[in-house]
Enzyme design. Sequence first.
Site, PDB file in Angstrom:
ATOM      1  N   LYS A  42       0.726  -1.675  -0.064  1.00 15.35           N
ATOM      2  CA  LYS A  42       0.226  -0.044   0.441  1.00 15.35           C
ATOM      3  C   LYS A  42       0.865   1.280  -0.423  1.00 15.35           C
ATOM      4  CE  LYS A  42      -3.614  -2.700   2.277  1.00 15.35           C
ATOM      5  NZ  LYS A  42      -4.692  -2.631   3.001  1.00 15.35           N
ATOM      6  N   HIS A  56      -8.482  -3.406  -6.108  1.00 19.01           N
ATOM      7  CA  HIS A  56      -8.037  -3.193  -4.019  1.00 19.01           C
ATOM      8  C   HIS A  56      -9.481  -3.099  -3.883  1.00 19.01           C
ATOM      9  CE1 HIS A  56      -7.347  -3.610  -0.581  1.00 19.01           C
ATOM     10  NE2 HIS A  56      -6.652  -4.461  -0.507  1.00 19.01           N
ATOM     11  N   GLU A  73     -10.023  -0.331  -1.505  1.00 16.69           N
ATOM     12  CA  GLU A  73      -9.567   0.255  -0.926  1.00 16.69           C
ATOM     13  C   GLU A  73     -10.105   1.359  -2.520  1.00 16.69           C
ATOM     14  OE1 GLU A  73      -5.955  -0.144   0.160  1.00 16.69           O
ATOM     15  OE2 GLU A  73      -6.697  -1.164   2.585  1.00 16.69           O
ATOM     16  N   GLU A 102     -10.726 -11.308  -1.302  1.00 17.12           N
ATOM     17  CA  GLU A 102     -10.488 -10.376   0.225  1.00 17.12           C
ATOM     18  C   GLU A 102     -11.609  -9.672   0.739  1.00 17.12           C
ATOM     19  OE1 GLU A 102      -6.332  -8.766   0.006  1.00 17.12           O
ATOM     20  OE2 GLU A 102      -7.013  -7.466  -1.236  1.00 17.12           O
ATOM     21  N   GLY A 124      -7.190  -5.457   6.836  1.00 22.20           N
ATOM     22  CA  GLY A 124      -6.586  -4.279   7.923  1.00 22.20           C
ATOM     23  C   GLY A 124      -7.291  -4.799   9.661  1.00 22.20           C
ATOM     24  N   SER A 165      -6.073  -9.757   6.293  1.00 24.32           N
ATOM     25  CA  SER A 165      -5.873 -10.062   8.328  1.00 24.32           C
ATOM     26  C   SER A 165      -4.702 -11.801   7.740  1.00 24.32           C
ATOM     27  CB  SER A 165      -7.050  -9.984   9.018  1.00 24.32           C
ATOM     28  OG  SER A 165      -7.381  -8.957   9.193  1.00 24.32           O
ATOM     29  N   GLY A 183      -1.247  -7.533   3.427  1.00 20.81           N
ATOM     30  CA  GLY A 183      -0.806  -6.298   3.747  1.00 20.81           C
ATOM     31  C   GLY A 183      -0.342  -5.830   4.573  1.00 20.81           C
TER      32      GLY A 183
HETATM   33  C1  PEP Z   1      -4.864  -6.149   1.413  1.00 22.52           C
HETATM   34  O1  PEP Z   1      -5.271  -4.889   1.846  1.00 22.52           O
HETATM   35  O2  PEP Z   1      -4.632  -6.704   0.205  1.00 22.52           O
HETATM   36  C2  PEP Z   1      -4.773  -7.286   2.374  1.00 22.52           C
HETATM   37  C3  PEP Z   1      -4.904  -8.207   2.941  1.00 22.52           C
HETATM   38  O3  PEP Z   1      -4.456  -5.973   3.702  1.00 22.52           O
HETATM   39  P1  PEP Z   1      -4.203  -7.013   5.600  1.00 22.52           P
HETATM   40  O4  PEP Z   1      -3.159  -7.917   4.926  1.00 22.52           O
HETATM   41  O5  PEP Z   1      -3.489  -5.825   6.447  1.00 22.52           O
HETATM   42  O6  PEP Z   1      -6.040  -7.384   5.898  1.00 22.52           O
END
Ligand code: PEP
Length: 248
Positions: free
Chosen positions: A13, A95, A97, A165, A171, A211, A232
């Site tokens: 990120k 993604h 985000e 995801e 996160g 996560s 992430g």
């Molecule tokens: C991501 O943003 O693709 C992700 C999986 O983040 P995290 O592992 O921090 O949950």
Amino acid sequence: MNNRRKIAAGNWKMNGLRQALSEVEALHAANPNPNCEVVICPPATLIRSMAKICGEMEINVGGQDCHENNAGAHTGDISAEMLADTGATHVITGHSERREAYAETDALVRSKSQSAWAAGLVAIVCIGESLAHRKAKDTLEIVGAQLSGSIPDGATGENLVVAYEPIWAIGSGLTPTLDEISEVHDFIRAQLISRFGEATGNAVRILYGGSMKPDNATEIGALANVDGGLVGGASLKAADFSRIVAAL
Ligand code: PEP
């Protein structure tokens, strides 16, 4: 048992200055698992220097997004061709985000993925439901629509990786149960087979993201249709990421 090679993909990120390149060197030195493909997607500012040091290591470098066009008046954007030119081999598209912050639609994600393929990059296409959709039991419907809308025709086991995801798991420290992960991954596999045929549908890797940590990577990675993780927070430090790579 299948012959899909596991992938551990790290999404840094908007994190990482030049000194963070030492994490990649540390990861390489730890050599956690030669059977697992590793991809790191740093901020665009680090792609060139990371690709240079990764040349000798079996670590691939990817972008976190690309524009759907190759060039033009798109201030601040980076094309897939530019990512490839700077040494990237992969790019994340869609993604959550970006879908949320920039209102990226499935159609746009599809164009970006198409442009990634045209530049010779592997597209890591992200899909996943919100907590509201999960609670409303709409997960498979949402994921199915994103999958068909975001992936262009012409997918192969080499040019496409799908990342499931759940948005609420990113996160947050929360993860779906293993049964819930299996249900969605099995569904994605079936959808890929029905659209692209048995051989291609079985060859595309499906990553879990949200996560993923050293402590849960073994059990998640052991599920039949989980071919690795998109990670992430836990990909930023070699000490954590190498444990995930080893677990996968
Ligand atoms: C991501 O943003 O693709 C992700 C999986 O983040 P995290 O592992 O921090 O949950």
